[in-house]
Scaffold this motif. Structure first.
Motif, PDB file in Angstrom:
ATOM      1  N   ARG A 188       0.859  -1.060   0.104  1.00 56.28           N
ATOM      2  CA  ARG A 188      -0.113  -0.002  -0.062  1.00 56.28           C
ATOM      3  C   ARG A 188       0.914   1.213  -0.130  1.00 56.28           C
ATOM      4  N   SER A 189       0.295   2.271  -0.731  1.00 59.43           N
ATOM      5  CA  SER A 189       1.099   3.523  -0.874  1.00 59.43           C
ATOM      6  C   SER A 189       0.947   4.384   0.569  1.00 59.43           C
ATOM      7  N   GLU A 190       1.769   5.416   0.645  1.00 60.39           N
ATOM      8  CA  GLU A 190       1.720   6.211   1.815  1.00 60.39           C
ATOM      9  C   GLU A 190       0.453   6.998   2.051  1.00 60.39           C
ATOM     10  N   ARG A 191      -0.174   7.361   0.757  1.00 63.18           N
ATOM     11  CA  ARG A 191      -1.430   7.936   0.517  1.00 63.18           C
ATOM     12  C   ARG A 191      -2.433   7.184   1.250  1.00 63.18           C
ATOM     13  N   PHE A 192      -2.562   5.792   0.833  1.00 60.92           N
ATOM     14  CA  PHE A 192      -3.554   4.945   1.413  1.00 60.92           C
ATOM     15  C   PHE A 192      -3.518   5.002   2.743  1.00 60.92           C
ATOM     16  N   LEU A 193      -2.207   4.762   3.392  1.00 63.54           N
ATOM     17  CA  LEU A 193      -1.993   4.438   4.905  1.00 63.54           C
ATOM     18  C   LEU A 193      -2.269   5.692   5.543  1.00 63.54           C
ATOM     19  N   ALA A 194      -2.217   6.964   5.071  1.00 61.70           N
ATOM     20  CA  ALA A 194      -2.767   8.226   5.721  1.00 61.70           C
ATOM     21  C   ALA A 194      -4.113   8.194   5.813  1.00 61.70           C
ATOM     22  N   ALA A 195      -4.804   7.621   4.975  1.00 63.18           N
ATOM     23  CA  ALA A 195      -6.534   7.717   4.884  1.00 63.18           C
ATOM     24  C   ALA A 195      -6.665   6.812   6.028  1.00 63.18           C
ATOM     25  N   GLU A 196      -6.079   5.685   5.932  1.00 63.69           N
ATOM     26  CA  GLU A 196      -6.552   4.519   7.082  1.00 63.69           C
ATOM     27  C   GLU A 196      -6.105   5.102   8.519  1.00 63.69           C
ATOM     28  N   LEU A 197      -5.068   5.868   8.660  1.00 62.82           N
ATOM     29  CA  LEU A 197      -4.856   6.423   9.962  1.00 62.82           C
ATOM     30  C   LEU A 197      -6.010   7.430  10.475  1.00 62.82           C
ATOM     31  N   ILE A 198      -6.383   8.131   9.424  1.00 61.05           N
ATOM     32  CA  ILE A 198      -7.451   9.194  10.022  1.00 61.05           C
ATOM     33  C   ILE A 198      -8.825   8.234  10.362  1.00 61.05           C
ATOM     34  N   ARG A 199      -9.078   7.417   9.468  1.00 61.55           N
ATOM     35  CA  ARG A 199     -10.333   6.498   9.659  1.00 61.55           C
ATOM     36  C   ARG A 199     -10.178   5.923  10.945  1.00 61.55           C
ATOM     37  N   GLU A 200      -9.086   5.393  11.319  1.00 59.22           N
ATOM     38  CA  GLU A 200      -9.067   4.785  12.663  1.00 59.22           C
ATOM     39  C   GLU A 200      -9.283   5.607  13.679  1.00 59.22           C
ATOM     40  N   LYS A 201      -8.628   6.663  13.727  1.00 52.14           N
ATOM     41  CA  LYS A 201      -9.064   7.726  15.025  1.00 52.14           C
ATOM     42  C   LYS A 201     -10.495   7.854  15.016  1.00 52.14           C
ATOM     43  N   LEU A 202     -11.059   8.362  13.895  1.00 53.03           N
ATOM     44  CA  LEU A 202     -12.483   8.390  13.905  1.00 53.03           C
ATOM     45  C   LEU A 202     -13.364   7.473  14.387  1.00 53.03           C
ATOM     46  N   PHE A 203     -12.886   6.143  14.075  1.00 53.80           N
ATOM     47  CA  PHE A 203     -13.566   4.996  14.756  1.00 53.80           C
ATOM     48  C   PHE A 203     -13.491   4.717  16.180  1.00 53.80           C
ATOM     49  N   ARG A 204     -12.271   4.842  16.610  1.00 50.82           N
ATOM     50  CA  ARG A 204     -11.722   4.969  17.977  1.00 50.82           C
ATOM     51  C   ARG A 204     -12.309   5.843  18.869  1.00 50.82           C
ATOM     52  N   HIS A 205     -12.323   6.957  18.706  1.00 45.40           N
ATOM     53  CA  HIS A 205     -13.139   8.022  19.393  1.00 45.40           C
ATOM     54  C   HIS A 205     -14.370   8.275  19.311  1.00 45.40           C
ATOM     55  N   LEU A 206     -15.221   8.143  18.253  1.00 45.61           N
ATOM     56  CA  LEU A 206     -16.504   8.054  17.862  1.00 45.61           C
ATOM     57  C   LEU A 206     -17.285   6.762  18.644  1.00 45.61           C
ATOM     58  N   GLY A 207     -16.477   5.726  18.479  1.00 41.82           N
ATOM     59  CA  GLY A 207     -17.417   4.684  18.884  1.00 41.82           C
ATOM     60  C   GLY A 207     -18.792   4.174  18.237  1.00 41.82           C
ATOM     61  N   GLN A 208     -19.772   4.088  19.211  1.00 44.76           N
ATOM     62  CA  GLN A 208     -21.195   3.717  18.589  1.00 44.76           C
ATOM     63  C   GLN A 208     -21.711   4.945  18.092  1.00 44.76           C
ATOM     64  N   GLU A 209     -21.373   6.165  18.380  1.00 42.96           N
ATOM     65  CA  GLU A 209     -22.043   7.205  18.005  1.00 42.96           C
ATOM     66  C   GLU A 209     -21.735   7.442  16.315  1.00 42.96           C
ATOM     67  N   LEU A 210     -20.495   6.766  15.726  1.00 42.51           N
ATOM     68  CA  LEU A 210     -20.381   6.908  14.463  1.00 42.51           C
ATOM     69  C   LEU A 210     -20.813   5.797  13.702  1.00 42.51           C
ATOM     70  N   PRO A 211     -21.535   6.334  12.465  1.00 43.74           N
ATOM     71  CA  PRO A 211     -22.435   5.546  11.482  1.00 43.74           C
ATOM     72  C   PRO A 211     -21.317   4.829  10.791  1.00 43.74           C
ATOM     73  N   TYR A 212     -21.711   3.646  10.314  1.00 44.25           N
ATOM     74  CA  TYR A 212     -20.736   2.866   9.117  1.00 44.25           C
ATOM     75  C   TYR A 212     -20.589   3.838   8.036  1.00 44.25           C
ATOM     76  N   GLY A 213     -21.397   4.866   7.675  1.00 44.44           N
ATOM     77  CA  GLY A 213     -21.039   5.695   6.247  1.00 44.44           C
ATOM     78  C   GLY A 213     -20.224   6.647   6.510  1.00 44.44           C
ATOM     79  N   LEU A 214     -18.930   6.383   6.663  1.00 41.91           N
ATOM     80  CA  LEU A 214     -17.825   7.173   6.551  1.00 41.91           C
ATOM     81  C   LEU A 214     -16.753   6.705   5.960  1.00 41.91           C
ATOM     82  N   THR A 215     -16.145   7.309   5.277  1.00 45.04           N
ATOM     83  CA  THR A 215     -14.855   7.047   4.545  1.00 45.04           C
ATOM     84  C   THR A 215     -13.976   8.153   4.464  1.00 45.04           C
ATOM     85  N   VAL A 216     -12.698   7.902   4.165  1.00 46.12           N
ATOM     86  CA  VAL A 216     -11.628   9.067   4.148  1.00 46.12           C
ATOM     87  C   VAL A 216     -11.007   9.210   2.574  1.00 46.12           C
TER      88      VAL A 216
END
Length: 301
Positions: A188-216
């Motif tokens: 995977r490219s660094e660009r892809f990994l950057a997007a995934e790291l942002i998505r990880e933080k969103l999932f971790r902090h928002l938990g059940q509040e965060l709907p699955y309808g999210l991408t970066v």
């Protein structure tokens, strides 16, 4: 060179959501390349983790959790990504949670029985068992479910018994020259990994509040003078979701951005300037065309 034959092959890490596949991959590779959270279906893409040893190169394929398909196109794409990964591998590692067997584990096992490759059972989270004496009878029952090539109890988060799993994998890889340079750890490219790291933080902090309808989506990824400038666009399905992601006075978005930037600087070994925006794209998670435009094709790549 030792004169001994060199082994190389592809190994799929497969299981239901939330059994620790991505944590296991990161531990095996020795670096964070696959995002993790307690939320099921955090992983949406197939990600290769490449581990090169003196006697072998193991190309691990981290897959999304196999689950009963939902109605959205995103759910179907996630399942396709996991099942397609079984087509071109030499060994399958089925990751499961010690002391627990669910209908979704049974679903995964049924898919693997049809695949035809040797299946190693990686029995994860043994450190969470309240009574270790429960493990042996549980393993005996597991052995009756399928003719597994090996049963390996382990704790991926702590790194316990990973060497035993790796030896079982290497023993079943074909003799072959390495497929990748020895210093490469992912496809995977660094660009892809950057997007995934942002998505990880969103999932971790928002938990059940965060709907699955999210991408970066990464709109800008440029390096100048040793500084990486990255612009990330967070797509959500509704205005109410946008407000959740931004948080009161923008505090949630700032926290996500700060933690993602810190992880990026460790991973890329460079200073990072990260800016994030949030936009609404209604129905993207149920639209095949929108999924492709956001980097999730019908194979979940």
């Amino acid at each position: 060179m030792t004169g001994k034959p060199f082994h190389c092959g592809f190994v799929a890490l497969v299981g239901r959501p939330n059994v620790g596949k991505s944590t296991l991959l990161n531990r095996l590779i020795g670096q964070k390349i696959s995002i993790t959270s307690r939320k099921p279906q955090t992983t949406r893409h197939r990600i290769l983790g490449i581990r090169t040893l003196p006697q072998a190169q193991i190309v691990y394929v981290d897959t999304p959790g196999i689950h009963r398909p939902g109605r959205k196109a995103l759910n179907r794409a996630i399942n396709r990504a996991a099942l397609d990964a079984l087509l071109d591998v030499d060994v399958i590692v089925m990751v499961m949670e010690a002391g627990r067997w669910t209908d979704e584990d049974e679903l995964v096992l049924e898919r693997l029985k049809a695949a035809g490759q040797p299946v190693i059972a990686a029995v994860n989270k043994i450190d969470r068992l309240r009574d270790r004496r429960e493990l042996l009878p549980w393993l005996q029952a597991l052995a009756g479910r399928h003719d597994f090539a090996a049963l390996v109890p382990l704790a991926a988060l702590r790194g316990d018994n990973l060497a035993a799993l790796e030896q079982e994998v290497i023993a079943r890889l074909p003799e072959s020259e390495p497929c990748f340079p020895e210093d490469q750890i992912t496809d995977r490219s660094e660009r892809f990994l950057a997007a995934e790291l942002i998505r990880e933080k969103l999932f971790r902090h928002l938990g059940q509040e965060l709907p699955y309808g999210l991408t970066v989506e990464i709109e800008r990824f440029e390096e100048a003078g040793g500084l990486l400038r990255i612009n990330g666009l967070i797509w959500v399905e509704r205005d109410s979701h946008k407000r959740i992601v931004i948080g009161r006075q923008g505090q949630m978005l700032k926290k996500v951005g700060r933690e993602a930037r810190e992880d990026m600087e460790r991973l890329f070994d460079r200073k990072v300037f990260l800016e994030l925006w949030v936009k609404v794209k209604e129905g993207w998670a149920d639209d095949e065309r929108a999924l492709r435009s956001l980097g999730i094709d019908e194979h979940g790549r």
